[in-house]
Design a protein around this motif. Structure first.
Motif, PDB file in Angstrom:
ATOM      1  N   UNK A  69      36.069  35.161  34.304  1.00  0.00           N
ATOM      2  CA  UNK A  69      35.332  35.821  33.219  1.00  0.00           C
ATOM      3  C   UNK A  69      36.036  37.087  32.727  1.00  0.00           C
ATOM      4  N   UNK A  70      36.862  37.689  33.570  1.00  0.00           N
ATOM      5  CA  UNK A  70      37.655  38.844  33.140  1.00  0.00           C
ATOM      6  C   UNK A  70      38.863  38.419  32.309  1.00  0.00           C
ATOM      7  N   UNK A  71      39.237  37.163  32.440  1.00  0.00           N
ATOM      8  CA  UNK A  71      40.512  36.684  31.908  1.00  0.00           C
ATOM      9  C   UNK A  71      40.366  35.872  30.633  1.00  0.00           C
ATOM     10  N   UNK A  72      39.596  34.789  30.684  1.00  0.00           N
ATOM     11  CA  UNK A  72      39.596  33.804  29.600  1.00  0.00           C
ATOM     12  C   UNK A  72      38.936  34.261  28.289  1.00  0.00           C
ATOM     13  N   UNK A  73      37.864  35.036  28.294  1.00  0.00           N
ATOM     14  CA  UNK A  73      37.244  35.396  27.009  1.00  0.00           C
ATOM     15  C   UNK A  73      38.168  36.153  26.064  1.00  0.00           C
ATOM     16  N   UNK A  89      33.092  25.330  27.372  1.00  0.00           N
ATOM     17  CA  UNK A  89      32.370  24.456  28.293  1.00  0.00           C
ATOM     18  C   UNK A  89      31.203  25.196  28.968  1.00  0.00           C
ATOM     19  N   UNK A  90      30.188  24.445  29.386  1.00  0.00           N
ATOM     20  CA  UNK A  90      29.082  25.031  30.152  1.00  0.00           C
ATOM     21  C   UNK A  90      29.579  25.451  31.525  1.00  0.00           C
ATOM     22  N   UNK A  91      29.172  26.647  31.939  1.00  0.00           N
ATOM     23  CA  UNK A  91      29.602  27.182  33.223  1.00  0.00           C
ATOM     24  C   UNK A  91      28.369  27.502  34.069  1.00  0.00           C
ATOM     25  N   UNK A  92      28.394  27.052  35.327  1.00  0.00           N
ATOM     26  CA  UNK A  92      27.285  27.285  36.251  1.00  0.00           C
ATOM     27  C   UNK A  92      27.810  28.109  37.417  1.00  0.00           C
ATOM     28  N   UNK A  93      27.075  29.167  37.756  1.00  0.00           N
ATOM     29  CA  UNK A  93      27.532  30.114  38.763  1.00  0.00           C
ATOM     30  C   UNK A  93      26.541  30.140  39.918  1.00  0.00           C
ATOM     31  N   UNK A  94      27.016  29.751  41.093  1.00  0.00           N
ATOM     32  CA  UNK A  94      26.174  29.773  42.288  1.00  0.00           C
ATOM     33  C   UNK A  94      26.359  31.121  42.978  1.00  0.00           C
ATOM     34  N   UNK A 102      27.686  37.015  31.888  1.00  0.00           N
ATOM     35  CA  UNK A 102      27.845  37.364  30.483  1.00  0.00           C
ATOM     36  C   UNK A 102      28.882  36.545  29.735  1.00  0.00           C
ATOM     37  N   UNK A 103      29.706  35.800  30.439  1.00  0.00           N
ATOM     38  CA  UNK A 103      30.685  34.956  29.764  1.00  0.00           C
ATOM     39  C   UNK A 103      29.931  33.874  29.001  1.00  0.00           C
ATOM     40  N   UNK A 104      30.329  33.590  27.776  1.00  0.00           N
ATOM     41  CA  UNK A 104      29.596  32.646  26.935  1.00  0.00           C
ATOM     42  C   UNK A 104      29.381  31.311  27.634  1.00  0.00           C
TER      43      UNK A 104
END
Length: 200
Positions: A69-73, A89-94, A102-104
């Motif tokens: 999230x620090x890199x790709x946006x 793409x949809x991202x799911x965070x466990x 906050x990443x889209x």
């Protein structure tokens, strides 16, 4: 029902720790970070992008998510060919420690990992990919939620570091469904989980 795919970069002796950069993960005093770089060429980079493009969802643990999230946006496809796909793409965070993501196109899964991922697999009907996130993958394996492993075996021995199939790995039969060898000597094995018990 979704197919949950673990894609992992491994040394020949099974180490998965910090393949991409020296400072990715220094847990345990690990000093060999970035070990995959000498074996990555343009063809491999293209293969990685194409595999990511198959995903309708990405599943990450907290550490891997925060790194990406620090890199790709902030990247364009000219800077990294996977940028658009990763951002779209949809991202799911466990995670039990994060309170917001906050990443889209990101969704936080704050509850018990096994039940959260089982529910996610039932809701979707496509491919969910896990890349890295070693601790999360260990949990997914304990709950028998992994349907496919794409293991990229690099021709390097590290001798120490976190391993994908460590002590306590749940016994499970697998079927080899694909193998590819890259020009730099990386062997990519694809295994599917066989939904039957091992004979005793």
């Amino acid at each position: 029902m979704s197919k949950l795919v673990v894609q992992m970069y491994l040394s020949l002796d099974g180490v998965m720790q910090a393949p991409g950069a020296a400072d990715d993960d220094r847990d345990g005093g690990f000093t060999h970070g970035g070990w995959m770089a000498p074996h990555v060429d343009k063809a491999m980079s293209r293969d990685i992008v194409e595999l990511h493009a198959q995903a309708a969802g990405l599943l990450r643990g907290r550490r891997m998510y925060e790194t990406m999230a620090r890199y790709f946006p902030h990247l364009t496809d000219d800077e990294n060919p996977a940028a658009s796909a990763m951002n779209r793409v949809s991202k799911y965070v466990a995670s039990r420690t994060l309170t917001a993501v906050n990443w889209q196109n990101s969704t936080l899964l704050p509850g018990e990992v096994g039940s959260e991922i089982a529910r996610l697999k039932e809701q979707r009907g496509d491919e969910i990919q896990v890349l890295g996130s070693g601790q999360l993958v260990q949990t997914l394996m304990r709950h028998d939620l992994v349907d496919e492993y794409r293991l990229w075996i690099f021709p390097v021995l590290l001798g120490s570091g976190k391993r994908l199939f460590a002590g306590g790995t749940m016994p499970a039969p697998l079927a080899l469904v694909g193998t590819k060898v890259t020009a730099t000597g990386v062997v990519i094995h694809t295994y599917e989980r066989v939904r039957s018990r091992l004979s005793t």
